[in-house]
Design a protein around this motif. Structure first.
Motif: not given
Length: 392
Positions: A14-19, A253-255
């Protein structure tokens, strides 16, 4: 360490998500032997507490085999007998109807969807009867955030279980589900928990933890409970005598820093619960995000990354006795290898499991197979119950 970047259109999420598209695993610097890393591992294996900054450094820099050896030493100190436990139970998903639409979930269906379901009591009874016939001692029951189920529905279901199967251990309703019941019923959290316990709830699973960092949760499940809500359920449960487990789903998406923050928050809550002589977390279970059929998409982290992370959790959680291997997401062979990276428990035979399978996880096994895997790794298999008490 890599920064999170916006997902570009068309790359499967999904575009709004971060990756975290590059990922800490690929950016880790390969280094030779480090006296500083050696000193951290030596201190922790001797009983010292691993600090968050040190855990982050181990995730980034420590050689994988050194981490495994250290985690195994801690595991042997906490569990000196050559025993690996497992449980015979069933993961019952009583409904797949859910209003929170987590982007990493391939299991849920919106209200009104033709594939949505809510199991009847009769269907659930049949599943429990089969579980008990196979030597099971309890059930793990979780489901979607169904908009039409009041608190009384959960109470009635729990009472019916206890009336029909009085010795059944009911390990059910993750913190986000309980917070959902709080909102639907418009009752205080403490009242909801006490009523569920009185109706027959024996313990609470750690599902829905994902990563306890709100920036991450906003990216992958913005309609779900945030970190403080998850922790509030667990702390309140401990205070009324309900034991729980804790989990971490990673590799989305986490670090690395987010993983350490997640672990730090759980360890801090465990410290407080133990200080109050309340109930507490009985185990910690981490697993990797599975991408298949999910809106979030992306790519899966490697098995080496799973083993690295599990080893650090064993080193970090000096106040949680049990670490469970995640063969369901990693496969049985890596699940077996994980017993040398700090895990003292092989988890469940998974007579039934639907959420992970919908996203490409590996499914179920048998008591015979799980005991074979444990023996081949050099340990003695022993069946346990939900609270990690030996039953065989």
């Amino acid at each position: 360490m890599s920064e999170r970047v916006a997902v570009a259109p068309g790359d499967g999420a999904i575009d709004r998500h971060l990756w975290n598209r590059v990922g800490d695993e690929e950016l880790r610097v390969t280094r030779g032997p480090s006296p500083e890393i050696d000193a951290i591992l030596e201190r922790v294996t001797s009983g010292g507490r691993l600090q968050p900054g040190e855990a982050l450094r181990l995730l980034r820099e420590a050689p994988l085999l050194d981490l495994g050896l250290a985690a195994d030493l801690v595991r042997r100190r906490l569990h000196p007998e050559p025993i690996v436990t497992y449980i015979v139970d069933r993961n019952i998903n009583y409904t797949n109807v859910c209003v929170v639409r987590c982007s990493f979930c391939a299991f849920y269906r919106d209200p009104g969807h033709p594939e949505g379901y809510l199991h009847s009591k009769e269907s659930l009874f049949a599943k429990i009867e089969e579980t008990l016939a196979l030597g099971g001692t309890g059930i793990l029951m979780q489901g979607g955030h169904h908009p039409d189920l009041p608190l009384e529905w959960y109470e009635d279901l729990l009472r019916s279980f206890k009336e029909t199967f009085p010795r059944l251990h009911v390990h059910a309703f993750s913190p986000p589900e309980i917070q959902h019941v709080v909102r639907v019923s418009r009752r205080p959290l403490d009242e909801v928990l006490r009523r569920l316990k009185a109706a027959g709830l024996d313990s609470i699973p750690g599902g829905g933890g994902e990563i306890l960092v709100d920036e991450v949760r906003q990216a992958i499940s913005p309609l779900k409970t945030m970190s403080s809500d998850w922790l509030a359920v667990m702390e309140a449960a401990h205070d009324i005598g309900l034991p729980t487990t804790a989990t971490m789903m990673f590799g989305h998406v986490e670090t690395y820093a987010d993983r350490v923050t997640h672990m730090e928050r759980i360890r801090g809550l465990q410290d407080r619960s133990l200080e109050r002589r309340a109930a507490s977390f009985t185990a910690f279970i981490s697993w990797t995000y599975k991408t298949e059929n999910t809106a979030l998409g992306g790519r899966e982290v490697s098995s080496a990354e799973y083993l690295r992370t599990q080893a650090v959790t064993r080193l970090f959680f000096d106040n949680i006795p049990n670490i469970q291997s995640s063969w369901v997401t990693q496969g049985k062979e890596i699940g077996q290898v994980a017993l040398k990276f700090g895990a003292n428990d092989m988890g469940s035979t998974m007579i039934e499991e639907n959420v992970g399978r919908a996203a490409g996880a590996y499914g179920c096994t048998t008591r015979t197979e799980i005991e074979r895997l444990i023996r081949e790794a050099g340990y003695v298999p022993r069946q346990r119950d939900t609270l990690y008490r030996l039953v065989s």
